[in-house]
Scaffold this motif. Sequence first.
Motif, PDB file in Angstrom:
ATOM      1  N   ARG A 121       0.941  -1.404   0.166  1.00 55.36           N
ATOM      2  CA  ARG A 121      -0.035   0.158  -0.037  1.00 55.36           C
ATOM      3  C   ARG A 121       0.662   1.489  -0.103  1.00 55.36           C
ATOM      4  O   ARG A 121       0.257   2.308  -0.243  1.00 55.36           O
ATOM      5  CB  ARG A 121      -1.006   0.139   1.166  1.00 55.36           C
ATOM      6  CG  ARG A 121      -1.668  -1.240   1.414  1.00 55.36           C
ATOM      7  CD  ARG A 121      -3.029  -0.684   0.904  1.00 55.36           C
ATOM      8  NE  ARG A 121      -4.083  -1.549   1.816  1.00 55.36           N
ATOM      9  CZ  ARG A 121      -5.508  -1.072   1.866  1.00 55.36           C
ATOM     10  NH1 ARG A 121      -5.742  -0.031   1.520  1.00 55.36           N
ATOM     11  NH2 ARG A 121      -6.380  -2.085   2.375  1.00 55.36           N
ATOM     12  N   GLU A 123       1.461   2.646   2.812  1.00 57.20           N
ATOM     13  CA  GLU A 123       1.151   3.124   4.009  1.00 57.20           C
ATOM     14  C   GLU A 123       1.928   2.540   5.215  1.00 57.20           C
ATOM     15  O   GLU A 123       1.718   1.358   5.157  1.00 57.20           O
ATOM     16  CB  GLU A 123      -0.371   3.011   4.062  1.00 57.20           C
ATOM     17  CG  GLU A 123      -1.474   3.853   3.306  1.00 57.20           C
ATOM     18  CD  GLU A 123      -2.608   3.494   3.195  1.00 57.20           C
ATOM     19  OE1 GLU A 123      -3.429   3.261   2.400  1.00 57.20           O
ATOM     20  OE2 GLU A 123      -2.860   3.206   4.482  1.00 57.20           O
ATOM     21  N   LEU A 124       2.363   3.532   6.059  1.00 56.93           N
ATOM     22  CA  LEU A 124       2.943   2.877   7.149  1.00 56.93           C
ATOM     23  C   LEU A 124       2.049   3.011   8.619  1.00 56.93           C
ATOM     24  O   LEU A 124       1.277   3.730   8.624  1.00 56.93           O
ATOM     25  CB  LEU A 124       3.995   3.739   7.584  1.00 56.93           C
ATOM     26  CG  LEU A 124       5.208   3.624   6.593  1.00 56.93           C
ATOM     27  CD1 LEU A 124       6.123   4.773   6.817  1.00 56.93           C
ATOM     28  CD2 LEU A 124       5.631   2.131   6.596  1.00 56.93           C
ATOM     29  N   TYR A 125       1.915   1.829   9.140  1.00 58.80           N
ATOM     30  CA  TYR A 125       1.235   1.565  10.461  1.00 58.80           C
ATOM     31  C   TYR A 125       2.185   1.597  11.606  1.00 58.80           C
ATOM     32  O   TYR A 125       3.444   1.312  11.462  1.00 58.80           O
ATOM     33  CB  TYR A 125       0.442   0.362  10.425  1.00 58.80           C
ATOM     34  CG  TYR A 125      -0.891   0.455   9.786  1.00 58.80           C
ATOM     35  CD1 TYR A 125      -1.515   1.633   9.411  1.00 58.80           C
ATOM     36  CD2 TYR A 125      -1.678  -0.812   9.834  1.00 58.80           C
ATOM     37  CE1 TYR A 125      -2.605   1.664   8.859  1.00 58.80           C
ATOM     38  CE2 TYR A 125      -2.925  -0.722   9.371  1.00 58.80           C
ATOM     39  CZ  TYR A 125      -3.433   0.271   8.717  1.00 58.80           C
ATOM     40  OH  TYR A 125      -4.658   0.429   8.360  1.00 58.80           O
ATOM     41  N   ARG A 137       7.532   1.613  12.601  1.00 57.41           N
ATOM     42  CA  ARG A 137       6.563   1.464  11.447  1.00 57.41           C
ATOM     43  C   ARG A 137       6.507   0.392  10.581  1.00 57.41           C
ATOM     44  O   ARG A 137       7.645  -0.162  10.397  1.00 57.41           O
ATOM     45  CB  ARG A 137       6.682   2.961  10.587  1.00 57.41           C
ATOM     46  CG  ARG A 137       6.483   4.035  11.523  1.00 57.41           C
ATOM     47  CD  ARG A 137       6.675   5.527  10.732  1.00 57.41           C
ATOM     48  NE  ARG A 137       7.492   6.355  11.724  1.00 57.41           N
ATOM     49  CZ  ARG A 137       8.557   6.650  11.812  1.00 57.41           C
ATOM     50  NH1 ARG A 137       9.689   6.165  11.261  1.00 57.41           N
ATOM     51  NH2 ARG A 137       8.928   7.715  12.799  1.00 57.41           N
ATOM     52  N   GLU A 139       4.782  -1.250   6.975  1.00 60.50           N
ATOM     53  CA  GLU A 139       4.095  -1.347   5.668  1.00 60.50           C
ATOM     54  C   GLU A 139       2.587  -2.108   5.975  1.00 60.50           C
ATOM     55  O   GLU A 139       2.654  -3.092   6.714  1.00 60.50           O
ATOM     56  CB  GLU A 139       4.628  -1.937   4.555  1.00 60.50           C
ATOM     57  CG  GLU A 139       3.811  -2.634   3.577  1.00 60.50           C
ATOM     58  CD  GLU A 139       2.925  -1.708   2.679  1.00 60.50           C
ATOM     59  OE1 GLU A 139       3.135  -0.246   2.795  1.00 60.50           O
ATOM     60  OE2 GLU A 139       1.804  -2.036   2.127  1.00 60.50           O
ATOM     61  N   ARG A 140       1.428  -1.119   5.810  1.00 63.25           N
ATOM     62  CA  ARG A 140       0.181  -1.638   6.089  1.00 63.25           C
ATOM     63  C   ARG A 140      -0.124  -3.038   5.680  1.00 63.25           C
ATOM     64  O   ARG A 140      -0.408  -3.899   6.594  1.00 63.25           O
ATOM     65  CB  ARG A 140      -0.646  -0.876   5.428  1.00 63.25           C
ATOM     66  CG  ARG A 140      -2.357  -1.228   5.744  1.00 63.25           C
ATOM     67  CD  ARG A 140      -3.329  -0.176   5.332  1.00 63.25           C
ATOM     68  NE  ARG A 140      -4.582  -0.579   5.353  1.00 63.25           N
ATOM     69  CZ  ARG A 140      -5.694   0.212   5.324  1.00 63.25           C
ATOM     70  NH1 ARG A 140      -5.466   1.362   4.924  1.00 63.25           N
ATOM     71  NH2 ARG A 140      -6.961  -0.241   5.198  1.00 63.25           N
ATOM     72  N   THR A 150      -3.226  -3.095  14.976  1.00 60.30           N
ATOM     73  CA  THR A 150      -3.491  -1.937  14.183  1.00 60.30           C
ATOM     74  C   THR A 150      -4.779  -1.088  14.511  1.00 60.30           C
ATOM     75  O   THR A 150      -5.488  -1.639  15.282  1.00 60.30           O
ATOM     76  CB  THR A 150      -3.686  -2.698  12.634  1.00 60.30           C
ATOM     77  OG1 THR A 150      -4.909  -3.268  12.490  1.00 60.30           O
ATOM     78  CG2 THR A 150      -2.320  -3.356  12.324  1.00 60.30           C
ATOM     79  N   ALA A 194      -2.838   5.912   9.796  1.00 59.14           N
ATOM     80  CA  ALA A 194      -1.569   5.845   9.295  1.00 59.14           C
ATOM     81  C   ALA A 194      -0.611   6.329  10.593  1.00 59.14           C
ATOM     82  O   ALA A 194      -1.088   7.070  11.488  1.00 59.14           O
ATOM     83  CB  ALA A 194      -1.269   6.607   8.050  1.00 59.14           C
ATOM     84  N   GLU A 197      -0.947   9.817  12.476  1.00 57.37           N
ATOM     85  CA  GLU A 197      -2.070  10.631  12.184  1.00 57.37           C
ATOM     86  C   GLU A 197      -3.013  10.355  13.460  1.00 57.37           C
ATOM     87  O   GLU A 197      -2.855   9.333  14.260  1.00 57.37           O
ATOM     88  CB  GLU A 197      -2.809   9.954  10.926  1.00 57.37           C
ATOM     89  CG  GLU A 197      -4.068  10.989  10.659  1.00 57.37           C
ATOM     90  CD  GLU A 197      -4.667  10.286   9.202  1.00 57.37           C
ATOM     91  OE1 GLU A 197      -5.008  10.859   8.356  1.00 57.37           O
ATOM     92  OE2 GLU A 197      -4.878   9.082   9.122  1.00 57.37           O
ATOM     93  N   SER A 202      -7.923  11.600  11.048  1.00 56.23           N
ATOM     94  CA  SER A 202      -8.215  10.382  10.194  1.00 56.23           C
ATOM     95  C   SER A 202      -9.601  10.276   9.642  1.00 56.23           C
ATOM     96  O   SER A 202      -9.880  10.294   8.590  1.00 56.23           O
ATOM     97  CB  SER A 202      -7.613   9.176  10.694  1.00 56.23           C
ATOM     98  OG  SER A 202      -8.006   7.894   9.985  1.00 56.23           O
ATOM     99  N   GLU A 206     -11.372  10.772   6.240  1.00 46.08           N
ATOM    100  CA  GLU A 206     -11.998   9.502   5.428  1.00 46.08           C
ATOM    101  C   GLU A 206     -13.432   9.948   5.317  1.00 46.08           C
ATOM    102  O   GLU A 206     -14.129   9.534   4.234  1.00 46.08           O
ATOM    103  CB  GLU A 206     -11.830   8.369   6.410  1.00 46.08           C
ATOM    104  CG  GLU A 206     -10.718   7.771   6.523  1.00 46.08           C
ATOM    105  CD  GLU A 206     -10.268   6.962   5.538  1.00 46.08           C
ATOM    106  OE1 GLU A 206     -10.993   6.625   4.463  1.00 46.08           O
ATOM    107  OE2 GLU A 206      -9.192   6.452   5.630  1.00 46.08           O
TER     108      GLU A 206
END
Lengths: 332, 332
Positions: A121, A123-125, A137, A139-140, A150, A194, A197, A202, A206
């Motif tokens: 993605r 995107e970092l979690y 962090r 990658e999602r 998560t 993320a 955030e 967030s 969204e």
Amino acid sequence: MSSHLQTAITPLHAPTMSFTNLALISQCDGFPYADSDPSAYLARVNTYYQLRVAGHDYPLGYMLPSVAEVFRGTPAWELDDDERVLTLTAGDDADSRSAAVETSLLALRATGHFQVLNKWRGELYAVYGRDKELLFRVERSASPLFGVVTYGVHLSAYTRDAETGAIKIWTPRRAKTKQTYGGMLDNAVAGGIAAGESPFESLVRECAEEASLDEALVRERATAVGTVTYWYVRDERAGGETGLLQPEVQYVYDLELPADVVPKPGDDEVEEFYLWSVEEVQEAMAKGEFKPNCAVVVLDFLVRHGILTEANERDFIEIVSRLHRRLEFPTL
Amino acid sequence: MSSHLQTAITPLHAPTMSFTNLALISQCDGFPYADSDPSAYLARVNTYYQLRVAGHDYPLGYMLPSVAEVFRGTPAWELDDDERVLTLTAGDDADSRSAAVETSLLALRATGHFQVLNKWRGELYAVYGRDKELLFRVERSASPLFGVVTYGVHLSAYTRDAETGAIKIWTPRRAKTKQTYGGMLDNAVAGGIAAGESPFESLVRECAEEASLDEALVRERATAVGTVTYWYVRDERAGGETGLLQPEVQYVYDLELPADVVPKPGDDEVEEFYLWSVEEVQEAMAKGEFKPNCAVVVLDFLVRHGILTEANERDFIEIVSRLHRRLEFPTL
């Protein structure tokens, strides 16, 4: 409803399946409770590998042995088969650990080791330690490999009839083309948080992206109403490897919309929004039409609004507890 | 605040103690979580005795060994030290089992075995099996000896400022003469559910008895909003033996009162009702002035109303989960 479930249970002339509310929760909160059950406890201790970070001697998630095995002998990682622990040894702060994790994952992605990484993605979690400090962090798409907690936001948008007070719930159907849970029903707005955030920011983002909701309206009217927490065991509908563990925290919000505000798909993730009575929503839930974690958020909404009660739900006590599972890993 | 806590922690010039919200929950939900913690798991398996009913091979509660010991060799009971199980062997239905339990408890009361039995209430609590069937009834004051799940109702009554929307919470102070938690702060209405009584009817009755609230108003406006569940370990404030285990389910209700409705003590259990701002309530909670399980109900209220959020409470995720502990015994 997932095609594999239908195949498994209904042979030819499929009767309408009916899920109890407790069954809906079990689909989402599928990892067994250890507590005082010796077999569940031992299975847990003897089956999975713990993910740890060097210098932090506690689990951040449980990994399948087949996944942990892939990290054997790779730089930055140490696999202890006796203790059943995979430790990230590289790095001494969040940035250096995150870089080491990314290097490993990019290599695994290049060699095609894991199907879940095909949905990279970008995107970092965030993964936190016991002092709520950021450890690294990730990658999602890779987070279920490590089994780490998560975080996401889910919004229930609803209207109230001016005369009767009856609630109607805005219910989107996910685009059939979506890779995960395509065509299933969803909450009005939902998304992952993320790294870096805040939950509310967030949510605001969204709401604009997924439902074209006005930012000022959301900031003024959306109310934080708690969390739902569960421990998901990924099945075919999630895509990629099955059996991966995904403990999740969803920050839950309610938004009562004026009758003249109509959510509209703002991106290609949603096909259509329905404004459904509680009965219509409950029927669709019983048919298994909701994405599992969205059904759970609806149940929490129905409980908090006095619609689902001990008087009409046999498993009420168990349901309310399981909507709020205590996760045994550090959380933010 | 309990005198023993003050004695233990503050020697001479007692500074104002300050409890975090998580500490308030731990006072109420004090039994350790086993999950993946081997030491907590083993302590649980090796310390307590399970209470069972013949033909139902699962625990209904955990008992202190010193309590189980008293039943050794008595009619109607069987003590298995290897398995650490106390089994009620007499009776084959709810009535006959209840009679056997009562006979045993009356004998123990007569011989002065347990302090908790000195507060004999003459009220019966229900104990359920896995199929939600009534297994037996037990005198209320004796239920912590067996460690069985008990049920109650708690109501948060509040007003909302017509202009600002600010919430004020009706907060009673318990009579100083009350045997348990005398002088501490409480929820507007709270009470145990007797065997055979429904939660809502119990609530309506208690609203009249404890707060002089009109029945029609309660039936129309009180809203079921879920449960809080916790596993209490009794301390001195509860009276009688300490260390007894008390897993509890509280059905929780909200009641927004019109500005002109004022709760008044209807019996001698309540000294006075305060109408406090959220800040005043939170200050009193931090000072430990609330009865432990009432503080927990207030926290649930603050979460559901968007007052306590992840933005202002460091332990938010843990708190929301622990407000809804999954009890490992059968519940109604």
